[in-house]
Enzyme design. Sequence first.
Site, PDB file in Angstrom:
ATOM      1  N   CYS A 221      75.446  46.400 -46.516  1.00  0.00           N
ATOM      2  CA  CYS A 221      74.885  45.692 -47.677  1.00  0.00           C
ATOM      3  C   CYS A 221      75.679  44.428 -47.964  1.00  0.00           C
ATOM      4  O   CYS A 221      75.363  43.676 -48.872  1.00  0.00           O
ATOM      5  CB  CYS A 221      74.888  46.566 -48.921  1.00  0.00           C
ATOM      6  SG  CYS A 221      73.827  47.979 -48.763  1.00  0.00           S
TER       7      CYS A 221
ATOM      8  N   CYS B 161      78.473  42.272 -57.798  1.00  0.00           N
ATOM      9  CA  CYS B 161      79.886  42.340 -57.393  1.00  0.00           C
ATOM     10  C   CYS B 161      80.742  42.868 -58.532  1.00  0.00           C
ATOM     11  O   CYS B 161      81.707  43.605 -58.297  1.00  0.00           O
ATOM     12  CB  CYS B 161      80.397  40.965 -56.969  1.00  0.00           C
ATOM     13  SG  CYS B 161      79.633  40.352 -55.463  1.00  0.00           S
TER      14      CYS B 161
END
Lengths: 388, 135
Positions: free
Chosen positions: B34, B103
């Site tokens: 990913c 993130c």
Amino acid sequence: MLYLDNAATTPLHPKALEAMMPYFTEFFANPSSVYAPAQKVRAAVGEARQSIADAIGAERDEIFFTSGGTEADNWAIKGVLDSRGGHIITSSVEHHGVLYVFEHLKKQGFEVTYLPVDTEGLVDPASLEEAIRPDTRLISVIFANNEVGSIQPIKELGAIANQHGIPFHTDAVQAVGHLPIDVKALGIDMLALSAHKFYGPKGIGALYVKRGTKLAPVLHGGAQENNRRAGTENVTGIIGMAAALRASLDEMPGEFTRVSALRDRLINEILEKIPHTKLNGATGEKRLPGNVNISFSFIEGELFLSHLSMNDCCVSTGSACSSNAHEPSHVLMAMGLDSVLANCAIRFSLGRVNTEADITNLMSILQPTAEKLLKQSVLYDMHLKNKR
Amino acid sequence: MDYSEKVIDHFMNPRNVGEIEDASGVGTVGNASCGDIMRVFLKIENDIIIDAKFKTFGCGAAVATSSIATELVKGKTVTEALTITNKAVTEALDGLPAPKRHCSVLAEEALHSALWDYAQKNGLTIEGLEPPKEE
């Protein structure tokens, strides 16, 4: 600044700028108008058309100006198809300007075959022969790939398409101005090109359409482009594109050899001096002279890019159009890379302004950056532990 | 990608890169396919996080969120560490571009995963700490 992203766009050729200037100021008339000043502009547009035709071995009335490569691709593909539907063929390594048109058409009910590629990103002509059906309406294969620079066997593919009487289109955006192209010898029915990839201005391109090809207009309106593409001509763009293409052809014999040598030097130095690197794509004659695509294993491409960018070094991951999306390149995936290695790819694209000194400077930035980033990488740790 | 100056500073000069050999807790989250994988090491003594380090595979935002998260967590008690949410990470970096918000979530998960590992190793229950999601 170290500019190594010539596949994204190129700086305007000084000769193109010079040719364009009078058409911004003195010769501003609409070429469709009837008075004398318009006639002068009309003549210049005609000369530009002739010059572009000559550059690819076409006739003047086979060149149609568009807003760029994407419009040319869209027009070629959509214009040749009709309400009968049917089967269409492309490759699995197309630029989004073709790939997404095919995906759109698939949703509209067309059946699509995506030809596979080998590990170098090349289509096997035999796979095209096998894919053809009685209801195949169009074949479109990219001339040279924008990410890895692999040059397709266009002549072989064209011959197969011609044999079956199926229109053959190629997105030659990365190839025109960099490789010698003769549309007749290659059996091409339609070819898309874009000026800013060969030192022309942005916002102008062209579609070559072989005489006799049944192609419906996509833009309806005025009678420009022989009634096939409406809209007032981008005169300065057309003049600049023709001048840039002429200059590129003049310089090609020397530049092809010089840039290919820079490319091979950069590839060799990276593979020799930076550990865990892998070249993506073909070598030698099967690769665009300016393309270098390397996977730096264990270092995420976008992070590498950000570091290089902070060092005033302009390169890209995959294609400029997809660099904001967090997904591995479809081109590298089609070539059989795993998604991690695909996410570690960096494209360097060289051009007429690059020198030996640029390669030296780039290496002096690449080496310490790669070394630093490798030490931060948890994937590299995992690799070392697995090896133990 | 338009990053804040703080994000750029934290991926160009990341704080706390490395490993802790005798870590009290280690958390690894994300997966390379990913695009991002983060590993956080915590050294905990008397319920206080006295050291934190990380190694990350990912984009600039992934490195910056790892870096700031390890900065934020140092000196905190285990319970205080749970207040370091993805929102706190994002704010401490003066924001993240929309496509990079995940993130900050990953950084929060990495911290939580390291804390969970610490709790498991020591037979502790930390109020409000969920077990890490299975990858």
